[in-house]
Design an enzyme around this catalytic site. Structure first.
Site, PDB file in Angstrom:
ATOM      1  CB  SER A  10      11.256  30.703  -6.009  1.00 37.98           C
ATOM      2  OG  SER A  10      11.342  31.023  -4.635  1.00 37.98           O
ATOM      3  CG  HIS A  35       9.408  26.949  -5.709  1.00 36.89           C
ATOM      4  ND1 HIS A  35       9.552  25.575  -5.810  1.00 36.89           N
ATOM      5  CD2 HIS A  35      10.250  27.336  -4.723  1.00 36.89           C
ATOM      6  CE1 HIS A  35      10.443  25.154  -4.921  1.00 36.89           C
ATOM      7  NE2 HIS A  35      10.875  26.206  -4.231  1.00 36.89           N
ATOM      8  CG  ASP A  37      11.193  28.624  -1.451  1.00 41.74           C
ATOM      9  OD1 ASP A  37      11.372  27.405  -1.637  1.00 41.74           O
ATOM     10  OD2 ASP A  37      11.538  29.499  -2.264  1.00 41.74           O
ATOM     11  CG  MET A  39      12.099  28.788   4.493  1.00 39.63           C
ATOM     12  SD  MET A  39      13.438  29.953   4.252  1.00 39.63           S
ATOM     13  CE  MET A  39      13.670  29.829   2.482  1.00 39.63           C
ATOM     14  CG  HIS A  68      11.069  23.790  -1.247  1.00 37.86           C
ATOM     15  ND1 HIS A  68      12.220  24.441  -1.657  1.00 37.86           N
ATOM     16  CD2 HIS A  68      11.499  22.734  -0.487  1.00 37.86           C
ATOM     17  CE1 HIS A  68      13.276  23.807  -1.176  1.00 37.86           C
ATOM     18  NE2 HIS A  68      12.862  22.777  -0.452  1.00 37.86           N
ATOM     19  CG  MET A  70      13.162  24.305   2.691  1.00 39.88           C
ATOM     20  SD  MET A  70      13.792  25.788   1.905  1.00 39.88           S
ATOM     21  CE  MET A  70      12.267  26.450   1.270  1.00 39.88           C
ATOM     22  CG  MET A 139      17.582  21.584  -1.752  1.00 41.60           C
ATOM     23  SD  MET A 139      16.403  22.830  -2.330  1.00 41.60           S
ATOM     24  CE  MET A 139      17.227  24.372  -1.877  1.00 41.60           C
ATOM     25  N   GLY A 147      19.067  34.058  -3.295  1.00 41.49           N
ATOM     26  CA  GLY A 147      20.245  34.853  -3.639  1.00 41.49           C
ATOM     27  C   GLY A 147      21.591  34.215  -3.325  1.00 41.49           C
ATOM     28  CG  ASP A 177      14.849  25.666  -5.037  1.00 37.09           C
ATOM     29  OD1 ASP A 177      15.161  26.833  -5.340  1.00 37.09           O
ATOM     30  OD2 ASP A 177      14.056  25.385  -4.121  1.00 37.09           O
ATOM     31  N   GLY A 178      18.014  26.823  -6.444  1.00 36.37           N
ATOM     32  CA  GLY A 178      19.059  27.569  -5.742  1.00 36.37           C
ATOM     33  C   GLY A 178      20.148  28.034  -6.692  1.00 36.37           C
ATOM     34  N   GLY A 179      20.279  29.369  -6.779  1.00 36.54           N
ATOM     35  CA  GLY A 179      21.346  29.932  -7.602  1.00 36.54           C
ATOM     36  C   GLY A 179      21.145  29.732  -9.092  1.00 36.54           C
ATOM     37  CB  SER A 200      17.763  36.216  -7.113  1.00 41.49           C
ATOM     38  OG  SER A 200      17.734  35.798  -5.780  1.00 41.49           O
TER      39      SER A 200
HETATM   40  C1  DX5 Z   1      16.110  28.324  -0.996  1.00 40.79           C
HETATM   41  C2  DX5 Z   1      14.744  28.192  -1.617  1.00 40.79           C
HETATM   42  C3  DX5 Z   1      14.759  28.582  -3.037  1.00 40.79           C
HETATM   43  C4  DX5 Z   1      15.080  30.041  -3.244  1.00 40.79           C
HETATM   44  C5  DX5 Z   1      15.844  30.203  -4.514  1.00 40.79           C
HETATM   45  O1  DX5 Z   1      16.148  27.741   0.230  1.00 40.79           O
HETATM   46  O2  DX5 Z   1      14.294  26.854  -1.559  1.00 40.79           O
HETATM   47  O3  DX5 Z   1      13.547  28.226  -3.702  1.00 40.79           O
HETATM   48  O4  DX5 Z   1      13.921  30.812  -3.307  1.00 40.79           O
HETATM   49  O5  DX5 Z   1      16.335  31.482  -4.600  1.00 40.79           O
HETATM   50  P1  DX5 Z   1      17.388  31.904  -5.726  1.00 40.79           P
HETATM   51  O6  DX5 Z   1      16.818  31.501  -7.047  1.00 40.79           O
HETATM   52  O7  DX5 Z   1      17.528  33.367  -5.555  1.00 40.79           O
HETATM   53  O8  DX5 Z   1      18.658  31.149  -5.422  1.00 40.79           O
HETATM   54 ZN    ZN Z   2      12.566  26.304  -2.909  1.00 39.75          ZN
END
Ligand code: DX5
Ligand code: ZN
Length: 227
Positions: A10, A35, A37, A39, A68, A70, A139, A147, A177-179, A200
């Site tokens: 990402s 990936h 993102d 937003m 993705h 959002m 998610m 992050g 996806d996430g963390g 991250s």
């Molecule tokens: C969050 C995004 C993720 C994000 C993940 O809303 O959809 O794709 O980039 O970031 P990390 O891997 O740092 O949690």
């Molecule tokens: Zn994402």
């Protein structure tokens, strides 16, 4: 499972002044897709990036570009995303008023169709659509920022989804996806995820981008072997 675990890098945590080089490094490290993102400042608090960056990523890599969304009213942006080179498009079940129609629109445009669920959204919201989808994204943080910390309470949903897929003889991918880092990647794979998104842990990790992708893959492979 639908095969080996795949890693989606990402770019949200990348250095946008060096995007071409960093996307190349992710590919060099063995990432399976990039990936992106998107937003809108409405579905999630921040505005991130849009089609011009999808265009740029498309020119920077031969990998599939996984978009993705959002955003509210995702149906209005599908055509532009595909024209920019999106290989797959993910819409949020919480943001699509007519989910079935949006999925059909993505498929008609020739992209893979994926639906994302926020951590608090139950799996039943997507159950009637499973046979139509190429991938479900669970998610593991609340969407909006890179992050954040992985939410382990999502793991039972990953297990349940994997069970449904097996029960119904489906072939769709389960993305998280996430963390995601080496430790949470292992937990997610053990629960049944086969596509890991990481920002991250790839773009802001010590040791560089290529090595970070390889470490994530090692962690995922080790978790698969232990299953
Ligand atoms: C969050 C995004 C993720 C994000 C993940 O809303 O959809 O794709 O980039 O970031 P990390 O891997 O740092 O949690
Ligand atoms: Zn994402």
């Amino acid at each position: 499972m639908t095969g080996a675990v795949r890693i989606a890098a990402s770019i949200l945590a990348a250095d946008f002044a060096r995007l071409n080089e960093q996307v190349g490094a992710a590919q060099g490290g063995g990432a399976d897709s990039i990936h992106v993102d998107v937003m809108d400042g409405r579905f999630v608090p921040e505005i991130s990036i849009g089609p011009v960056i999808i265009d740029a990523v498309r020119r920077s890599t031969s990998l599939p570009v996984d978009v993705h969304l959002m955003i509210v009213e995702p149906d209005r942006q599908l055509d532009r995303c595909v024209r920019s080179g999106a290989s797959s498009i993910t819409v949020h079940v919480e943001a699509a008023r007519h989910l079935h129609r949006v999925i059909q629109q993505i498929k008609d445009l020739g992209a893979k169709a994926c639906v994302a669920l926020n951590p608090a959204t139950p799996l039943v919201t997507v159950e009637p659509m499973l046979g139509e989808l190429d991938m479900v994204l669970l998610m593991t943080v609340n969407p909006g920022y890179a992050g954040q910390r992985f939410i382990p309470a999502v793991l039972p949903k990953v297990r349940q989804l994997r069970e449904w897929i097996a029960t119904h003889g489906l072939a769709l991918d389960v993305q998280v996806d996430g963390g995601i880092n080496e430790s949470t990647a292992a937990q997610a794979v053990a629960a049944g995820a086969n596509v890991l998104v990481a920002a991250s842990a790839i773009f802001q990790s010590e040791g560089g981008i290529e090595a970070s992708v390889r470490r994530l893959r090692q962690a995922a492979l080790a978790a698969e072997i232990r299953k």
